[in-house]
Write a protein that holds these residues in place. Structure first.
Motif, mmCIF file in Angstrom:
data_model
loop_
_atom_site.group_PDB
_atom_site.id
_atom_site.type_symbol
_atom_site.label_atom_id
_atom_site.label_comp_id
_atom_site.label_asym_id
_atom_site.label_seq_id
_atom_site.Cartn_x
_atom_site.Cartn_y
_atom_site.Cartn_z
ATOM 1 N N ASP A 61 0.835 -1.210 0.000
ATOM 2 C CA ASP A 61 0.000 0.000 0.000
ATOM 3 C C ASP A 61 0.868 1.258 0.000
ATOM 4 O O ASP A 61 0.566 2.238 -0.673
ATOM 5 N N ASN A 135 -15.672 -5.832 -2.956
ATOM 6 C CA ASN A 135 -14.431 -5.144 -2.608
ATOM 7 C C ASN A 135 -13.411 -5.543 -3.659
ATOM 8 O O ASN A 135 -13.311 -6.715 -4.025
ATOM 9 N N VAL A 137 -9.404 -5.601 -5.072
ATOM 10 C CA VAL A 137 -7.985 -5.517 -4.743
ATOM 11 C C VAL A 137 -7.219 -5.737 -6.037
ATOM 12 O O VAL A 137 -7.286 -6.808 -6.632
ATOM 13 N N ARG A 146 -0.269 -2.459 -4.216
ATOM 14 C CA ARG A 146 -1.669 -2.895 -4.112
ATOM 15 C C ARG A 146 -2.588 -1.680 -4.072
ATOM 16 O O ARG A 146 -2.316 -0.696 -3.395
ATOM 17 N N GLN A 148 -6.887 -0.599 -3.739
ATOM 18 C CA GLN A 148 -8.147 -1.141 -3.241
ATOM 19 C C GLN A 148 -9.293 -0.210 -3.578
ATOM 20 O O GLN A 148 -9.100 0.991 -3.734
ATOM 21 N N VAL A 160 -9.898 2.384 -8.069
ATOM 22 C CA VAL A 160 -9.073 1.725 -7.058
ATOM 23 C C VAL A 160 -7.868 2.613 -6.795
ATOM 24 O O VAL A 160 -7.310 3.211 -7.719
#
Length: 170
Positions: A61, A135, A137, A146, A148, A160
């Motif tokens: 992240d 959701n 990913v 990553r 999300q 995202v």
């Protein structure tokens, strides 16, 4: 002996025995349902448990936030595919992407797709029934970053982005 059987005709005795018995059966039923659903604390990533705390790696992240990555995930129900279009940041065009659609209630219904490079971004075949919100990913195939997001019920596209805020400019 007849006085023993006459006590069973009293409705209070049935309540004293029946209510706890019903509570035990209902409790067992709730445990079975919760175990089969994957658990309320199930997350689609590797998690280390320390005491009663789940610790997940936020490194991917942070990388996505540093590179300021953002993308649009678009589902085409007529064409039967999902497409990821880069919106911002430094995407490596040669890299394969993995998109996971995480079902909000049932881990068994999660969908993981390997996306191949296309003209506009990345694409994979997908037949998705209209249903709950998902959701999303999106990550690099090597797990280096990553993104999300959430595909709201009844919509065909979602943004995202990193789960963390972008770090301040130096």
């Amino acid at each position: 002996m007849s006085s023993f059987f006459s006590n069973w005709r009293n409705p209070v005795i049935w309540l004293v025995i029946g209510l706890p018995l019903v509570a035990v059966v209902a409790g067992i039923g709730l445990i079975v349902v919760s175990v089969r659903s994957g658990g309320s604390d199930a997350v689609p990533e590797d998690v280390r448990r320390t005491a009663q705390v789940q610790v997940a790696d936020i490194g991917p992240d942070a990388v996505a936030a540093r590179r300021q990555l953002r993308a649009v995930v678009r589902i085409d129900p007529e064409g039967g595919f999902v497409e990821v279009i880069p919106a911002a940041g430094d995407f490596d065009g040669a890299q394969l992407l993995v998109l996971t659609l995480v079902h909000p209630a049932s881990q068994a219904d999660d969908v993981e797709l390997q996306l191949q490079r296309s003209d506009a971004g990345w694409r994979a075949p997908l037949r998705l029934d209209a249903g709950p919100a998902w959701n999303l990913v999106l990550e690099a195939s090597d797990g280096s970053w990553r993104l999300q997001g959430r595909l709201v019920e009844g919509t065909l596209a979602a943004v995202v982005q990193p789960a963390l805020r972008s770090p301040p400019a130096p």
